[in-house]
Structure formats: C-alpha cells, structure tokens
Scaffold this motif. Structure first.
Motif, PDB file in Angstrom:
ATOM      1  N   PHE A 210       3.331 -20.200 -21.446  1.00 33.86           N
ATOM      2  CA  PHE A 210       2.754 -19.377 -20.385  1.00 33.86           C
ATOM      3  C   PHE A 210       1.532 -20.060 -19.779  1.00 33.86           C
ATOM      4  CE2 PHE A 210       5.364 -15.932 -21.981  1.00 33.86           C
ATOM      5  CZ  PHE A 210       5.594 -15.172 -20.848  1.00 33.86           C
TER       6      PHE A 210
ATOM      7  N   CYS B 214      10.208 -18.243 -20.033  1.00 34.03           N
ATOM      8  CA  CYS B 214       9.071 -17.379 -20.362  1.00 34.03           C
ATOM      9  C   CYS B 214       9.448 -15.898 -20.390  1.00 34.03           C
ATOM     10  CB  CYS B 214       7.938 -17.601 -19.362  1.00 34.03           C
ATOM     11  SG  CYS B 214       7.116 -19.203 -19.499  1.00 34.03           S
TER      12      CYS B 214
ATOM     13  N   ARG C  98       2.857 -18.665 -26.063  1.00 35.29           N
ATOM     14  CA  ARG C  98       1.623 -18.593 -25.270  1.00 35.29           C
ATOM     15  C   ARG C  98       1.312 -19.912 -24.569  1.00 35.29           C
ATOM     16  NH1 ARG C  98       0.582 -19.012 -30.573  1.00 35.29           N
ATOM     17  NH2 ARG C  98      -1.059 -20.416 -31.339  1.00 35.29           N
TER      18      ARG C  98
ATOM     19  N   LEU D  80      -1.597 -13.075 -23.959  1.00 36.16           N
ATOM     20  CA  LEU D  80      -1.987 -13.968 -22.858  1.00 36.16           C
ATOM     21  C   LEU D  80      -3.511 -14.019 -22.718  1.00 36.16           C
ATOM     22  CD1 LEU D  80       0.673 -13.058 -20.129  1.00 36.16           C
ATOM     23  CD2 LEU D  80       0.862 -14.637 -22.054  1.00 36.16           C
TER      24      LEU D  80
ATOM     25  N   LEU E 230       5.545 -13.347 -27.139  1.00 39.11           N
ATOM     26  CA  LEU E 230       4.431 -13.752 -26.281  1.00 39.11           C
ATOM     27  C   LEU E 230       3.423 -14.598 -27.046  1.00 39.11           C
ATOM     28  CD1 LEU E 230       3.801 -10.493 -24.207  1.00 39.11           C
ATOM     29  CD2 LEU E 230       4.630 -12.682 -23.347  1.00 39.11           C
TER      30      LEU E 230
END
Length: 312
Positions: free
Chosen positions: A106, A234, A103, A22, A99
């Motif tokens: 997010f 997510c 990304r 992130l 993740l």
C-alpha cells in the motif's frame, strides 16, 4: 503545492489511521509515503487487539449462543443471526490481518499514485470524495440506530445488544472506510487516465516529439499497471471478502421481516409499519457499500478510449 485530488484523501487516510491500519506518514510536497517504527508498533498493537476481541466474541457466541437469541425471532432467524455476526467478525479480522501484511504494498501504491497525480496536475472538487465519506458516516448512524431499535424490539438480552452494536458498528465503519478509500483511488486513477489519454493522443497525432510521446506513453502504461494489476493486488481479496459478507448480510432484512411481522408478532398497525421500515433499512447501508465498490467500469472505459483512438 496546490491542492490536488490526492490531498483530499487526507480525511479518509486519517480515519483509517485512527482505526489502526495504513498508519503512514505522507509528505505531499515530496511525494513520499513512509512508515516508521513507532507506526509499525502501533499497527501491531491494533492488530493484536482486534484479533483478541474478535476471537473472544466468536468463542463467547459459540459457548453461549442462548445469549444472542432474539425472543421474537424463530429458530431459523436466530441461527442465521449467529452465522452473520460470526462471519462478520471473521471477515473484519481477516481484512485487518491482510492490511497489516500488505502495508508495504500500500505504501508503494499510494506513493506511485501521488507522484503521477502531481505530474498530471489533476484536480477534482473536494465534494467528490466528501460525498463518499459523509454518506458512509451518515449510513453508519442510520445503521446503528436501526439495529439498536430492531434488536431491542426483537427481544435480545439488554447485555447482548451492545455486543451486536459494537461488532456491526465497528465492522461497518472499518470496512466502509476501506471501500471508500478504494472508490476514491479509482476516481483519482480515472482523472490521471483522462489526462494521459489526452496527452498521448495529442502526441500521437502530432508525431513531432517522439521522446515526449515515449515518456508520456510510459507514464500511461504505469497508470494502466496501477489500475489493473497493483490495485487488484491491494484491494482484490479485500473487496472479495467484503462482497461475500454483504451478500450474506443482505437477506437479513427479509429474514427479520419474516421472523417477526409475518408470524403475527406485531399486530398493531403502527408496530407493523415501524417494523417494516426497520426491515427495509436493515440491509440498506451494506448494499450502498457494495455499490461504492463497483466503480471500476469507468476506468475500463477510459482505458478503452486510448486503445481505440490510436488504432483509428
């Protein structure tokens, strides 16, 4: 811009950024979440490093399982310990990969929450999120000290103890911060839901400004979408993997107790007491993470209020 609930996530987001996931640039004034080329390259390098180290650990534990044996464990306990550390490595690697792949999703989620939070002007005390964050870090310290003493007392090779601590310590830090981020986002969504719940209810009762009612109801539906659909996309698989890992690791405390104390390996009273405490604290930090991840019920209750009132 005054300090709002979303800005309190700066510490959590910065910690995850240091861990290589992130890696976004957030402009709180303009409500923008962006990822540039340098951040993407850094995230890629972090991912390659984590995958490489994880695969190396799995291969090492496969070819040299004797290096991970606890001298004062029985054969069942040693087999279970090997399964735990390998599964922990795999889960950490899979979550890193997910993740990285998600990304951009997010980015959209965080930016949407930031804009809605700014519009609603929801405020929360700083201690609300600090509790999750510092509780997790405190449990990390307890976990590492407990594991270091436990592995040393159980007769693990001195060269292998750092491997155990590095794997479990990094996994607990990384997975815990993901869970803390989820719990904090849930609190922000709950705060926004309460705001729009009240606004829509007031508009519905007055029925004077249909345009305002339509606007607020659209925003409310957007929050519902984020709370149920987008956040599941997510965090759904992430929390599923974390929950599976926690459920696998949780019995390791009783296993440690059975494999050492109940087989008479520590006969003195002070040793018995100390090892019992070690066994009790062995799985506690992971159980707390599981509790942190179960905050969805409050959001569901708040949604139920707004659905119930207009139907009265």
């Amino acid at each position: 811009m005054t300090r709002n609930a979303f800005e309190e996530l700066r510490v959590q987001l910065r910690t995850l950024r240091w861990l290589g996931v992130l890696r976004f640039t957030i402009d709180f004034n303009k409500c923008l979440v962006r990822e540039n080329a340098s951040e993407e390259r850094s995230a890629s390098l972090y991912l390659i490093g984590v995958v490489g180290i994880t695969c190396s650990l799995i291969i090492y534990s496969t070819y040299y399982p004797s290096h991970f044996i606890m001298g004062k464990h029985n054969s069942t306990g040693n087999c279970y310990a090997l399964i735990n550390i390998r599964f922990c490595s795999v889960v950490t690697m899979l979550i890193y990969i997910q993740l990285y792949i998600q990304r951009f999703r997010f980015v959209t989620l965080l930016q949407s929450i930031l804009r809605l939070n700014q519009i609603s002007g929801s405020h929360r005390k700083e201690e609300t999120f600090a509790f999750y964050y510092y509780t997790h870090l405190s449990l990390l310290i307890i976990c590492m000290l407990n594991y270091a003493y436990g592995y040393w007392t159980a007769g693990v090779r001195l060269t292998t103890i750092p491997i155990y601590l590095l794997q479990y310590g990094f996994s607990y830090l990384f997975l815990g911060q993901v869970v803390v981020l989820f719990a904090c986002i849930q609190q922000i969504l709950l705060s926004i839901l309460k705001y729009y719940n009240q606004v829509v209810l007031i508009n519905f009762k007055s029925c004077k400004e249909s345009r305002e009612l339509y606007y607020n109801f659209c925003k409310y539906n957007q929050v519902i979408w984020l709370s149920y659909i987008e956040i599941n996309h997510c965090f759904g698989l992430l929390l599923l993997l974390v929950t599976g890992l926690i459920l696998l690791i949780t019995p390791s405390g009783p296993f440690y107790l059975v494999s050492t104390i109940f087989e008479g390996r520590f006969r003195q009273n002070w040793q018995f007491t100390l090892m019992s405490l070690t066994a009790i604290l062995w799985s506690l930090p992971w159980i707390v993470l599981l509790v942190f991840s179960m905050g969805r019920n409050d959001v569901q209750k708040e949604v139920g209020k707004c659905v119930y009132y207009p139907l009265k």
